[in-house]
Design a protein around this motif. Structure first.
Motif, PDB file in Angstrom:
ATOM      1  N   GLY A 173      75.385  48.675 -41.569  1.00  0.00           N
ATOM      2  CA  GLY A 173      74.542  49.488 -41.624  1.00  0.00           C
ATOM      3  C   GLY A 173      73.810  50.407 -42.937  1.00  0.00           C
ATOM      4  O   GLY A 173      73.529  51.377 -42.502  1.00  0.00           O
ATOM      5  N   ARG A 174      75.063  49.973 -44.133  1.00  0.00           N
ATOM      6  CA  ARG A 174      74.698  51.656 -45.278  1.00  0.00           C
ATOM      7  C   ARG A 174      73.326  50.800 -45.870  1.00  0.00           C
ATOM      8  O   ARG A 174      73.826  49.374 -46.260  1.00  0.00           O
ATOM      9  N   LEU A 175      73.221  51.752 -46.969  1.00  0.00           N
ATOM     10  CA  LEU A 175      72.446  51.547 -47.659  1.00  0.00           C
ATOM     11  C   LEU A 175      73.005  51.053 -49.396  1.00  0.00           C
ATOM     12  O   LEU A 175      73.099  52.218 -50.236  1.00  0.00           O
ATOM     13  N   SER A 176      73.068  49.735 -49.761  1.00  0.00           N
ATOM     14  CA  SER A 176      73.648  49.776 -50.906  1.00  0.00           C
ATOM     15  C   SER A 176      72.596  49.639 -51.946  1.00  0.00           C
ATOM     16  O   SER A 176      71.638  48.861 -52.406  1.00  0.00           O
ATOM     17  N   PRO A 177      73.200  50.225 -53.068  1.00  0.00           N
ATOM     18  CA  PRO A 177      71.919  50.314 -54.639  1.00  0.00           C
ATOM     19  C   PRO A 177      71.986  48.528 -55.559  1.00  0.00           C
ATOM     20  O   PRO A 177      71.802  48.697 -56.130  1.00  0.00           O
ATOM     21  N   TYR A 178      73.163  48.110 -54.927  1.00  0.00           N
ATOM     22  CA  TYR A 178      73.671  46.788 -55.135  1.00  0.00           C
ATOM     23  C   TYR A 178      73.587  45.600 -54.017  1.00  0.00           C
ATOM     24  O   TYR A 178      74.291  45.687 -53.238  1.00  0.00           O
ATOM     25  N   PHE A 179      73.849  44.034 -54.669  1.00  0.00           N
ATOM     26  CA  PHE A 179      73.720  43.013 -53.730  1.00  0.00           C
ATOM     27  C   PHE A 179      73.729  41.821 -54.241  1.00  0.00           C
ATOM     28  O   PHE A 179      73.175  41.609 -55.196  1.00  0.00           O
ATOM     29  N   PHE A 180      75.344  41.136 -53.714  1.00  0.00           N
ATOM     30  CA  PHE A 180      75.931  40.485 -54.528  1.00  0.00           C
ATOM     31  C   PHE A 180      75.286  39.112 -53.825  1.00  0.00           C
ATOM     32  O   PHE A 180      76.123  39.218 -52.588  1.00  0.00           O
ATOM     33  N   ASN A 181      74.527  37.502 -54.101  1.00  0.00           N
ATOM     34  CA  ASN A 181      73.927  36.883 -53.141  1.00  0.00           C
ATOM     35  C   ASN A 181      74.640  35.326 -53.432  1.00  0.00           C
ATOM     36  O   ASN A 181      73.781  34.843 -54.599  1.00  0.00           O
ATOM     37  N   ALA A 182      75.885  34.946 -53.151  1.00  0.00           N
ATOM     38  CA  ALA A 182      75.836  33.412 -54.263  1.00  0.00           C
ATOM     39  C   ALA A 182      76.126  32.591 -53.217  1.00  0.00           C
ATOM     40  O   ALA A 182      75.863  31.551 -54.900  1.00  0.00           O
ATOM     41  N   GLY A 183      74.638  31.917 -52.937  1.00  0.00           N
ATOM     42  CA  GLY A 183      73.991  31.602 -52.711  1.00  0.00           C
ATOM     43  C   GLY A 183      72.674  30.767 -53.788  1.00  0.00           C
ATOM     44  O   GLY A 183      72.056  29.817 -53.544  1.00  0.00           O
ATOM     45  N   LEU A 184      72.968  32.319 -54.257  1.00  0.00           N
ATOM     46  CA  LEU A 184      71.639  31.752 -55.788  1.00  0.00           C
ATOM     47  C   LEU A 184      73.002  31.650 -57.161  1.00  0.00           C
ATOM     48  O   LEU A 184      71.618  31.074 -57.195  1.00  0.00           O
ATOM     49  N   PHE A 185      73.936  30.981 -56.979  1.00  0.00           N
ATOM     50  CA  PHE A 185      74.575  30.426 -57.796  1.00  0.00           C
ATOM     51  C   PHE A 185      73.453  28.419 -57.268  1.00  0.00           C
ATOM     52  O   PHE A 185      74.596  27.972 -56.279  1.00  0.00           O
ATOM     53  N   ASP A 186      72.434  28.647 -57.580  1.00  0.00           N
ATOM     54  CA  ASP A 186      71.633  27.363 -56.884  1.00  0.00           C
ATOM     55  C   ASP A 186      71.225  26.635 -57.817  1.00  0.00           C
ATOM     56  O   ASP A 186      70.197  25.495 -57.268  1.00  0.00           O
ATOM     57  N   ASP A 187      71.780  26.143 -58.979  1.00  0.00           N
ATOM     58  CA  ASP A 187      71.812  24.784 -59.656  1.00  0.00           C
ATOM     59  C   ASP A 187      72.926  24.623 -59.593  1.00  0.00           C
ATOM     60  O   ASP A 187      73.408  25.211 -59.974  1.00  0.00           O
ATOM     61  N   GLY A 188      72.830  22.531 -61.064  1.00  0.00           N
ATOM     62  CA  GLY A 188      74.135  22.708 -61.149  1.00  0.00           C
ATOM     63  C   GLY A 188      74.657  23.746 -62.605  1.00  0.00           C
ATOM     64  O   GLY A 188      76.095  23.601 -62.345  1.00  0.00           O
ATOM     65  N   ILE A 189      74.008  23.940 -62.894  1.00  0.00           N
ATOM     66  CA  ILE A 189      74.853  25.058 -64.632  1.00  0.00           C
ATOM     67  C   ILE A 189      75.585  26.640 -64.472  1.00  0.00           C
ATOM     68  O   ILE A 189      76.558  26.427 -64.844  1.00  0.00           O
ATOM     69  N   LYS A 190      74.660  26.684 -63.332  1.00  0.00           N
ATOM     70  CA  LYS A 190      74.962  28.274 -62.643  1.00  0.00           C
ATOM     71  C   LYS A 190      76.445  27.953 -61.335  1.00  0.00           C
ATOM     72  O   LYS A 190      77.484  28.612 -61.223  1.00  0.00           O
ATOM     73  N   LEU A 191      76.380  26.910 -61.019  1.00  0.00           N
ATOM     74  CA  LEU A 191      77.202  26.755 -60.047  1.00  0.00           C
ATOM     75  C   LEU A 191      78.681  26.551 -60.963  1.00  0.00           C
ATOM     76  O   LEU A 191      79.517  26.088 -59.764  1.00  0.00           O
ATOM     77  N   GLY A 192      78.494  25.690 -61.848  1.00  0.00           N
ATOM     78  CA  GLY A 192      79.427  25.468 -62.331  1.00  0.00           C
ATOM     79  C   GLY A 192      80.572  26.274 -63.501  1.00  0.00           C
ATOM     80  O   GLY A 192      81.478  26.499 -63.789  1.00  0.00           O
ATOM     81  N   ARG A 193      79.586  26.885 -63.821  1.00  0.00           N
ATOM     82  CA  ARG A 193      79.903  28.025 -64.354  1.00  0.00           C
ATOM     83  C   ARG A 193      81.011  29.256 -63.594  1.00  0.00           C
ATOM     84  O   ARG A 193      82.086  29.314 -63.710  1.00  0.00           O
ATOM     85  N   LEU A 194      80.375  28.746 -62.266  1.00  0.00           N
ATOM     86  CA  LEU A 194      81.236  30.472 -61.283  1.00  0.00           C
ATOM     87  C   LEU A 194      82.041  29.355 -60.771  1.00  0.00           C
ATOM     88  O   LEU A 194      83.252  30.010 -60.951  1.00  0.00           O
ATOM     89  N   ALA A 195      82.006  28.442 -60.531  1.00  0.00           N
ATOM     90  CA  ALA A 195      83.535  27.607 -60.225  1.00  0.00           C
ATOM     91  C   ALA A 195      84.448  27.691 -61.887  1.00  0.00           C
ATOM     92  O   ALA A 195      86.152  27.858 -62.126  1.00  0.00           O
ATOM     93  N   GLN A 196      84.155  27.781 -62.642  1.00  0.00           N
ATOM     94  CA  GLN A 196      85.371  28.426 -64.143  1.00  0.00           C
ATOM     95  C   GLN A 196      85.903  29.234 -64.059  1.00  0.00           C
ATOM     96  O   GLN A 196      87.185  29.382 -64.233  1.00  0.00           O
ATOM     97  N   PHE A 197      85.096  30.459 -63.285  1.00  0.00           N
ATOM     98  CA  PHE A 197      85.800  31.480 -63.400  1.00  0.00           C
ATOM     99  C   PHE A 197      86.341  31.906 -61.573  1.00  0.00           C
ATOM    100  O   PHE A 197      87.503  31.662 -62.502  1.00  0.00           O
ATOM    101  N   TYR A 198      86.380  31.239 -61.232  1.00  0.00           N
ATOM    102  CA  TYR A 198      87.216  31.172 -60.065  1.00  0.00           C
ATOM    103  C   TYR A 198      88.737  30.460 -60.774  1.00  0.00           C
ATOM    104  O   TYR A 198      89.281  31.077 -60.506  1.00  0.00           O
ATOM    105  N   ALA A 199      88.505  29.442 -61.744  1.00  0.00           N
ATOM    106  CA  ALA A 199      89.227  28.205 -61.683  1.00  0.00           C
ATOM    107  C   ALA A 199      90.243  29.030 -62.195  1.00  0.00           C
ATOM    108  O   ALA A 199      91.472  29.314 -62.428  1.00  0.00           O
TER     109      ALA A 199
END
Length: 228
Positions: A36-62
């Motif tokens: 219920g807080r008003l946050s000045p930022y928002f992180f939505n991992a669902g927007l890693f929504d194409d092959g390049i972005k998802l592949g790069r995200l996986a590199q960070f995780y790994a």
């Protein structure tokens, strides 16, 4: 159990924050959180929504998982966001020479074919859960229950962003974060690619760019709700 922390000048975290902002996944404005807080930022991992972005995200995780030293025998991706995340991370870990089994769950049990709620490799040994963030710990508890029911050990969780803010219980702020609760009360190691502190460092150093003025907003939010 420990939390895998990141240094104040963590280059991987800074690279990830820059990537998330550039991909439009980390946004600024006014957003209402689950608490219920008003946050000045928002992180939505669902927007890693194409092959390049998802592949790069996986590199960070790994890279973060490999650097963390966490020992594990397989990956588990909780439905729903954890499914593509876990699969992508499994592929990237294999590319780096660490080939491990991967499984995920369905929200509804299947009553034909192989049946049940689990899909993929047999869930056994020390399990590393892969998800986007830990908001309230509810999804983590569900994953722990599924993993234990399969006879395996929920050992650790890898997330993209640790918001480093107070959790709530019955609508009241508590002195610890959801990540700290998972670590201290549920006994899992936690590995985060980046933390709110890393975001603040990035905003402070890039105040003359498109994120100009966002540092003070996020800092004020951290001063009100933040935990270390």
């Amino acid at each position: 159990m420990t939390i895998i922390d990141t240094a104040a000048d963590d280059a991987l975290a800074q690279e990830f924050v820059e990537f998330a902002i550039g991909a439009g996944v980390l946004r600024f404005g006014e957003f209402k959180t689950k608490a219920g807080r008003l946050s000045p930022y928002f992180f939505n991992a669902g927007l890693f929504d194409d092959g390049i972005k998802l592949g790069r995200l996986a590199q960070f995780y790994a890279r973060r998982i490999m650097d963390s030293g966490i020992e594990f025998d397989m990956l588990f991706g909780p439905a729903y966001k954890g499914i593509p995340l876990g699969a992508a991370v499994a592929i990237e870990l294999a590319r780096l020479g660490r080939n491990v089994p991967f499984a995920y769950n369905r929200k509804e049990a299947k009553d034909h074919g192989e049946g049940g709620t689990l899909v993929g490799a047999p869930v056994k040994g020390r399990v590393l859960i892969v998800d986007d963030v830990i908001s309230a710990g509810t999804a983590v508890r569900e994953s722990i229950g599924i993993i234990k029911a399969a006879g395996a050990t929920p050992h650790a969780i890898a997330i993209a962003l640790d918001r480093q803010e107070k959790a709530t219980e019955n609508g009241v702020d508590v002195a610890y974060s959801a990540v700290q609760q998972v670590r201290d009360q549920l006994g899992l190691q936690v590995c985060a690619i980046a933390r709110l502190a890393d975001l603040l460092q990035y905003l402070e150093q890039h105040g003359d760019t498109a994120v100009q003025g966002r540092h003070e907003e996020v800092l004020a939010y951290r001063r009100r709700y933040g935990v270390d």
